[in-house]
Design a protein around this motif. Structure first.
Motif, PDB file in Angstrom:
ATOM      1  N   CYS A 120       0.823  -1.205   0.000  1.00  0.00           N
ATOM      2  CA  CYS A 120       0.000   0.000   0.000  1.00  0.00           C
ATOM      3  C   CYS A 120       0.860   1.258   0.000  1.00  0.00           C
ATOM      4  O   CYS A 120       1.970   1.267   0.535  1.00  0.00           O
ATOM      5  CB  CYS A 120      -0.910   0.033   1.226  1.00  0.00           C
ATOM      6  SG  CYS A 120      -2.187  -1.247   1.257  1.00  0.00           S
ATOM      7  N   GLU A 121       0.331   2.314  -0.596  1.00  0.00           N
ATOM      8  CA  GLU A 121       0.929   3.641  -0.473  1.00  0.00           C
ATOM      9  C   GLU A 121       0.138   4.391   0.588  1.00  0.00           C
ATOM     10  O   GLU A 121      -1.084   4.512   0.500  1.00  0.00           O
ATOM     11  CB  GLU A 121       0.883   4.403  -1.792  1.00  0.00           C
ATOM     12  CG  GLU A 121       1.506   5.794  -1.687  1.00  0.00           C
ATOM     13  CD  GLU A 121       1.385   6.609  -2.962  1.00  0.00           C
ATOM     14  OE1 GLU A 121       1.752   7.796  -2.938  1.00  0.00           O
ATOM     15  OE2 GLU A 121       0.910   6.059  -3.973  1.00  0.00           O
ATOM     16  N   VAL A 122       0.839   4.910   1.609  1.00  0.00           N
ATOM     17  CA  VAL A 122       0.174   5.552   2.740  1.00  0.00           C
ATOM     18  C   VAL A 122       0.613   7.013   2.809  1.00  0.00           C
ATOM     19  O   VAL A 122       1.813   7.308   2.848  1.00  0.00           O
ATOM     20  CB  VAL A 122       0.504   4.838   4.068  1.00  0.00           C
ATOM     21  CG1 VAL A 122      -0.427   5.331   5.174  1.00  0.00           C
ATOM     22  CG2 VAL A 122       0.386   3.322   3.919  1.00  0.00           C
ATOM     23  N   VAL A 123      -0.361   7.901   2.825  1.00  0.00           N
ATOM     24  CA  VAL A 123      -0.107   9.340   2.846  1.00  0.00           C
ATOM     25  C   VAL A 123      -0.562   9.909   4.185  1.00  0.00           C
ATOM     26  O   VAL A 123      -1.674   9.626   4.642  1.00  0.00           O
ATOM     27  CB  VAL A 123      -0.857  10.055   1.708  1.00  0.00           C
ATOM     28  CG1 VAL A 123      -0.615  11.568   1.768  1.00  0.00           C
ATOM     29  CG2 VAL A 123      -0.438   9.498   0.351  1.00  0.00           C
ATOM     30  N   GLY A 124       0.298  10.705   4.812  1.00  0.00           N
ATOM     31  CA  GLY A 124      -0.053  11.396   6.044  1.00  0.00           C
ATOM     32  C   GLY A 124      -0.236  12.877   5.774  1.00  0.00           C
ATOM     33  O   GLY A 124       0.601  13.503   5.121  1.00  0.00           O
ATOM     34  N   LEU A 125      -1.342  13.440   6.253  1.00  0.00           N
ATOM     35  CA  LEU A 125      -1.647  14.868   6.064  1.00  0.00           C
ATOM     36  C   LEU A 125      -1.701  15.544   7.431  1.00  0.00           C
ATOM     37  O   LEU A 125      -2.390  15.067   8.340  1.00  0.00           O
ATOM     38  CB  LEU A 125      -2.999  15.025   5.360  1.00  0.00           C
ATOM     39  CG  LEU A 125      -3.501  16.462   5.160  1.00  0.00           C
ATOM     40  CD1 LEU A 125      -2.738  17.131   4.020  1.00  0.00           C
ATOM     41  CD2 LEU A 125      -5.007  16.475   4.867  1.00  0.00           C
ATOM     42  N   ASP A 126      -0.993  16.660   7.579  1.00  0.00           N
ATOM     43  CA  ASP A 126      -1.045  17.388   8.840  1.00  0.00           C
ATOM     44  C   ASP A 126      -0.732  18.853   8.593  1.00  0.00           C
ATOM     45  O   ASP A 126      -0.082  19.207   7.603  1.00  0.00           O
ATOM     46  CB  ASP A 126      -0.062  16.813   9.864  1.00  0.00           C
ATOM     47  CG  ASP A 126      -0.474  17.142  11.296  1.00  0.00           C
ATOM     48  OD1 ASP A 126      -1.183  16.317  11.911  1.00  0.00           O
ATOM     49  OD2 ASP A 126      -0.106  18.215  11.787  1.00  0.00           O
ATOM     50  N   VAL A 127      -1.179  19.710   9.514  1.00  0.00           N
ATOM     51  CA  VAL A 127      -0.985  21.147   9.382  1.00  0.00           C
ATOM     52  C   VAL A 127       0.316  21.609  10.032  1.00  0.00           C
ATOM     53  O   VAL A 127       0.755  22.740   9.815  1.00  0.00           O
ATOM     54  CB  VAL A 127      -2.195  21.898  10.007  1.00  0.00           C
ATOM     55  CG1 VAL A 127      -2.157  21.814  11.529  1.00  0.00           C
ATOM     56  CG2 VAL A 127      -2.274  23.327   9.518  1.00  0.00           C
ATOM     57  N   SER A 128       0.957  20.733  10.827  1.00  0.00           N
ATOM     58  CA  SER A 128       2.163  21.108  11.566  1.00  0.00           C
ATOM     59  C   SER A 128       3.423  20.683  10.822  1.00  0.00           C
ATOM     60  O   SER A 128       3.704  19.491  10.702  1.00  0.00           O
ATOM     61  CB  SER A 128       2.154  20.469  12.958  1.00  0.00           C
ATOM     62  OG  SER A 128       3.407  20.633  13.589  1.00  0.00           O
ATOM     63  N   GLU A 129       4.184  21.649  10.357  1.00  0.00           N
ATOM     64  CA  GLU A 129       5.436  21.333   9.657  1.00  0.00           C
ATOM     65  C   GLU A 129       6.461  20.659  10.572  1.00  0.00           C
ATOM     66  O   GLU A 129       7.141  19.722  10.149  1.00  0.00           O
ATOM     67  CB  GLU A 129       6.025  22.600   9.028  1.00  0.00           C
ATOM     68  CG  GLU A 129       5.315  23.065   7.765  1.00  0.00           C
ATOM     69  CD  GLU A 129       5.623  22.194   6.550  1.00  0.00           C
ATOM     70  OE1 GLU A 129       6.181  21.087   6.721  1.00  0.00           O
ATOM     71  OE2 GLU A 129       5.289  22.604   5.423  1.00  0.00           O
ATOM     72  N   PRO A 130       6.621  21.091  11.835  1.00  0.00           N
ATOM     73  CA  PRO A 130       7.570  20.399  12.707  1.00  0.00           C
ATOM     74  C   PRO A 130       7.223  18.925  12.914  1.00  0.00           C
ATOM     75  O   PRO A 130       8.113  18.063  12.911  1.00  0.00           O
ATOM     76  CB  PRO A 130       7.491  21.182  14.021  1.00  0.00           C
ATOM     77  CG  PRO A 130       7.083  22.553  13.605  1.00  0.00           C
ATOM     78  CD  PRO A 130       6.137  22.345  12.463  1.00  0.00           C
ATOM     79  N   LEU A 131       5.935  18.617  13.095  1.00  0.00           N
ATOM     80  CA  LEU A 131       5.535  17.219  13.240  1.00  0.00           C
ATOM     81  C   LEU A 131       5.786  16.442  11.957  1.00  0.00           C
ATOM     82  O   LEU A 131       6.232  15.289  11.994  1.00  0.00           O
ATOM     83  CB  LEU A 131       4.060  17.129  13.634  1.00  0.00           C
ATOM     84  CG  LEU A 131       3.734  17.378  15.107  1.00  0.00           C
ATOM     85  CD1 LEU A 131       2.232  17.456  15.318  1.00  0.00           C
ATOM     86  CD2 LEU A 131       4.333  16.288  15.994  1.00  0.00           C
ATOM     87  N   LEU A 132       5.524  17.066  10.809  1.00  0.00           N
ATOM     88  CA  LEU A 132       5.770  16.397   9.529  1.00  0.00           C
ATOM     89  C   LEU A 132       7.265  16.156   9.319  1.00  0.00           C
ATOM     90  O   LEU A 132       7.664  15.113   8.790  1.00  0.00           O
ATOM     91  CB  LEU A 132       5.204  17.237   8.380  1.00  0.00           C
ATOM     92  CG  LEU A 132       3.677  17.301   8.289  1.00  0.00           C
ATOM     93  CD1 LEU A 132       3.249  18.315   7.231  1.00  0.00           C
ATOM     94  CD2 LEU A 132       3.091  15.923   7.964  1.00  0.00           C
ATOM     95  N   ALA A 133       8.095  17.114   9.726  1.00  0.00           N
ATOM     96  CA  ALA A 133       9.547  16.928   9.603  1.00  0.00           C
ATOM     97  C   ALA A 133       9.997  15.741  10.433  1.00  0.00           C
ATOM     98  O   ALA A 133      10.834  14.939   9.990  1.00  0.00           O
ATOM     99  CB  ALA A 133      10.265  18.199  10.035  1.00  0.00           C
ATOM    100  N   TYR A 134       9.435  15.617  11.622  1.00  0.00           N
ATOM    101  CA  TYR A 134       9.762  14.484  12.480  1.00  0.00           C
ATOM    102  C   TYR A 134       9.298  13.174  11.838  1.00  0.00           C
ATOM    103  O   TYR A 134      10.024  12.169  11.843  1.00  0.00           O
ATOM    104  CB  TYR A 134       9.110  14.667  13.846  1.00  0.00           C
ATOM    105  CG  TYR A 134       9.370  13.540  14.820  1.00  0.00           C
ATOM    106  CD1 TYR A 134      10.566  13.468  15.520  1.00  0.00           C
ATOM    107  CD2 TYR A 134       8.412  12.551  15.037  1.00  0.00           C
ATOM    108  CE1 TYR A 134      10.813  12.435  16.419  1.00  0.00           C
ATOM    109  CE2 TYR A 134       8.651  11.519  15.927  1.00  0.00           C
ATOM    110  CZ  TYR A 134       9.842  11.459  16.611  1.00  0.00           C
ATOM    111  OH  TYR A 134      10.082  10.435  17.494  1.00  0.00           O
TER     112      TYR A 134
END
Length: 287
Positions: free
Chosen positions: A68-82
């Motif tokens: 599967c290809e799994v995509v995560g969406l979030d509004v926080s850039e620091p959390l996404l960087a982590y």
């Protein structure tokens, strides 16, 4: 700079980021995995996790289902960087983390995903935003696709008066701010309304799956929930004080008593969680 999200707590605050990461592990483990209600169908190939935070659920799903290809969406850039850093360390090639706000236009095509997951959106969706957001997710799901939402009414039930009093301040504060559906703000009031929200957005064949996480003293997850409480109460204390629900002295006294209560051998706690799953009809009306 003004925040673009409607999170109750600032998701880019260091303490809140840590709490989100720890809670993510607590909930997945306590529920029994990423899909404790059963394996996903073989035709699920493209999955979106809305409000993915530090990416724990995304990475767990990508590991469990490498096809599967799994995509995560979030509004926080620091959390996404982590999250991206964790994906690189794990050499997970079938994940992608995208910055975006589910309250704004989503840069996804109609019918792009086979399954959309959301967990604890009551922390970032005002009650009047639920149906519009679910309709957006309906749009990006293919016909026959699955919507999966995991929610809570409380952050656990315990035999500690101090913990229960502090939690009551959380529900009252968030309820008055516009979160949840409780008529009296004694809880978040999410689980009774999930099925109706799904139906209002056009989903069918809605099924409910309840879970219970035991975090009593001596259990595997006791320490993580203890830390989750400490961070939650620390973050929401200014909001509770501003709402006039308590005083700083009373709040601190309750926190001190909570520390005492939760390390007692007779401390008991259980967290009830509900997952709702719905299907986008094969022949769906235009939305």
């Amino acid at each position: 700079m003004a925040r673009e999200d409607t999170y109750a707590a600032d998701p880019e605050d260091a303490l809140e980021m840590t709490r989100i990461m720890e809670q993510d592990q607590l909930v997945t483990k306590g529920m029994g995995g990423t899909f404790p209600e059963g394996d996903i169908p073989d035709d699920i190939q493209h999955i979106l996790d809305v409000g993915c935070g530090s990416g724990g659920w995304v990475l767990d799903v990508a590991y469990r289902y490498p096809e599967c290809e799994v995509v995560g969406l979030d509004v926080s850039e620091p959390l996404l960087a982590y999250a991206r850093a964790r994906a690189n360390v794990q050499q997970r090639q079938n994940v992608c983390f995208v910055h975006g706000n589910v309250l704004s236009d989503l840069n996804f095509a109609e019918g792009e995903f086979d399954l959309v997951n959301i967990r604890f959106a009551t922390a970032f969706l005002f009650r009047d935003a639920w149906v519009p957001v679910l309709k957006k997710l309906y749009h990006i799901l293919r016909p026959g696709g699955i919507i999966r939402v995991t929610e809570i009414d409380t952050m656990g039930l315990t035999n500690s008066l101090a913990v229960e009093t502090l939690l009551s301040y959380v529900y009252q504060t968030l309820g008055k701010m516009g979160y949840g559906f409780s008529p009296n703000f004694h809880s978040m009031g999410m689980t009774p309304v999930l099925k109706g929200l799904f139906t209002a957005a056009g989903f069918e064949q809605v099924k409910l799956f309840p879970w219970a996480i035991d975090f009593s003293c001596g259990t595997e997850l006791h320490q993580k929930q203890y830390e989750n409480y400490i961070a939650t109460f620390d973050t929401l204390q200014p909001l509770a004080l501003k709402a006039g629900l308590t005083t700083e002295e009373e709040f601190q006294d309750l926190l001190n008593q909570m520390h005492v209560d939760m390390v007692q051998e007779n401390f008991q706690g259980v967290w009830h969680i509900l997952t709702a799953r719905g299907i986008k009809p094969q022949s769906s009306p235009s939305s």
